[in-house]
Design an enzyme around this catalytic site. Structure first.
Site, PDB file in Angstrom:
ATOM      1  CD  GLU A 188      26.667  78.122  81.944  1.00  0.00           C
ATOM      2  OE1 GLU A 188      25.761  76.931  82.372  1.00  0.00           O
ATOM      3  OE2 GLU A 188      25.864  79.353  81.611  1.00  0.00           O
ATOM      4  CB  SER A 246      24.226  72.184  74.838  1.00  0.00           C
ATOM      5  OG  SER A 246      24.391  72.663  73.962  1.00  0.00           O
ATOM      6  N   GLY A 258      22.959  77.237  74.375  1.00  0.00           N
ATOM      7  CA  GLY A 258      21.956  76.969  73.871  1.00  0.00           C
ATOM      8  C   GLY A 258      22.236  76.982  72.736  1.00  0.00           C
ATOM      9  CD  GLU A 304      22.391  83.245  79.051  1.00  0.00           C
ATOM     10  OE1 GLU A 304      22.027  83.587  78.856  1.00  0.00           O
ATOM     11  OE2 GLU A 304      22.401  82.294  77.776  1.00  0.00           O
ATOM     12  CE  LYS A 328      20.432  79.961  79.364  1.00  0.00           C
ATOM     13  NZ  LYS A 328      21.334  79.601  78.444  1.00  0.00           N
ATOM     14  CG  HIS A 339      24.948  83.065  82.401  1.00  0.00           C
ATOM     15  ND1 HIS A 339      24.746  83.151  80.545  1.00  0.00           N
ATOM     16  CD2 HIS A 339      24.148  81.203  82.881  1.00  0.00           C
ATOM     17  CE1 HIS A 339      24.326  82.246  80.150  1.00  0.00           C
ATOM     18  NE2 HIS A 339      23.685  81.150  81.205  1.00  0.00           N
ATOM     19  CG  ASN A 374      20.122  79.776  83.952  1.00  0.00           C
ATOM     20  OD1 ASN A 374      19.405  81.187  84.353  1.00  0.00           O
ATOM     21  ND2 ASN A 374      21.669  80.712  83.173  1.00  0.00           N
TER      22      ASN A 374
HETATM   23  P1  13P Z   1      21.792  75.639  77.402  1.00  0.00           P
HETATM   24  O1  13P Z   1      21.691  74.422  78.514  1.00  0.00           O
HETATM   25  O2  13P Z   1      20.458  76.000  76.864  1.00  0.00           O
HETATM   26  O3  13P Z   1      22.626  75.152  76.396  1.00  0.00           O
HETATM   27  O4  13P Z   1      22.294  76.638  77.806  1.00  0.00           O
HETATM   28  C1  13P Z   1      23.058  76.853  79.137  1.00  0.00           C
HETATM   29  C2  13P Z   1      23.346  77.693  79.763  1.00  0.00           C
HETATM   30  O5  13P Z   1      23.421  78.864  79.995  1.00  0.00           O
HETATM   31  C3  13P Z   1      22.749  77.423  81.644  1.00  0.00           C
HETATM   32  O6  13P Z   1      23.286  77.975  82.116  1.00  0.00           O
END
Ligand code: 13P
Length: 247
Positions: free
Chosen positions: A164, A209, A170, A96, A11, A94, A9
């Site tokens: 997640e 992560s 992150g 976010e 982003k 997601h 992903n």
């Molecule tokens: P990270 O791997 O940067 O923690 O992000 C995970 C994520 O949100 C994947 O959709």
């Protein structure tokens, strides 16, 4: 037997030059992988990514889609448009999107219905916040998100669920393999009560992560069928190492 799936992903990252460089490396670098591999760039990089992945084993997905089929919805992109372009996947719900765009379970359900109708394979994301986990609510939250998105869908064949935990995204904090496995087992159990889902065939990805150093341990868990990778998916060498860990 569920084939492992590793999805990047990206982003809101990337430029035409960085997409060229990353996919130039990954398209050949993941050939022969034991896992199925997909990348999800921003909308504006999808066409470029699809061209660079053509003829490789990499597939391409979007990070979101509209819940509406077409019409006066400024800024939105429909599931049909993504399917017509050649996308195979779409990430939905997601954290976010839930956090910054106030996406509710109902909206995620409507987006999922649109994705199913367009023939896209959805990766539906669920996960609790740190506070919810500390209050002992993690399973209740994830269970409600699953039910909210998946109930009453026309077809859930090929569904992928990504767990997640919000506190692991992150942050460099990863759920321990045992914590992740416990929640994945709970998710698989919960899917049993949802019409149209075959829990034994549904792939459950862990996200939060995931790095080259922790992927193998996570993938060794019986209910973890791969990963949804954020930061480490932007570095070819790191992403390739995560894909290799699924062997
Ligand atoms: P990270 O791997 O940067 O923690 O992000 C995970 C994520 O949100 C994947 O959709």
């Amino acid at each position: 037997m569920r084939q492992k799936l590793v999805v990047g992903n990206w982003k809101m990252h990337g430029s035409r030059a960085s997409v060229d460089a990353l996919l130039g490396d990954l398209a050949g670098g993941t050939a022969g992988a034991a896992a199925e591999v997909a990348v999800c760039p921003t909308y504006v990089h999808l066409d470029q990514a699809l061209k660079l992945c053509a003829g490789s084993t990499l597939s391409v997905g979007a990070q979101d889609c509209s819940h509406m089929a077409s019409g006066a919805y400024t800024g939105e992109v429909s599931a049909e448009m993504l399917a017509e372009l050649g996308c195979r996947w779409v990430i939905l719900g997601h954290s976010e999107r839930r956090q910054y765009h106030a996406e509710s379970d109902d909206l995620v359900a409507a987006k999922l219905a649109a994705a199913i109708s367009a023939g896209l394979q959805a990766i539906v994301c669920v996960g609790e916040t740190r506070e919810q986990r500390e209050n002992g609510e993690a399973e209740a939250v994830v269970g409600a998100q699953l039910k909210g998105a998946l109930a009453d869908q026309a077809s859930l064949e090929g569904l992928v669920v990504a767990y997640e935990p919000v506190w692991a995204i992150g942050t460099g904090l990863t759920a321990t393999p045992e914590e992740a496995q416990d929640m994945h087992a709970y998710i698989r159990e919960s899917l049993d009560g949802i019409a149209g889902v075959d829990p034994a065939q549904t792939r459950l990805l862990y996200g939060g992560s995931v790095k080259a150093g922790n992927a193998a341990e996570l993938f060794a868990q019986p209910d973890i069928d791969g990963a949804l990778v954020g930061g480490a998916a932007l570095v070819a060498e790191d992403f390739r190492a995560i894909v290799e860990a699924a062997r």
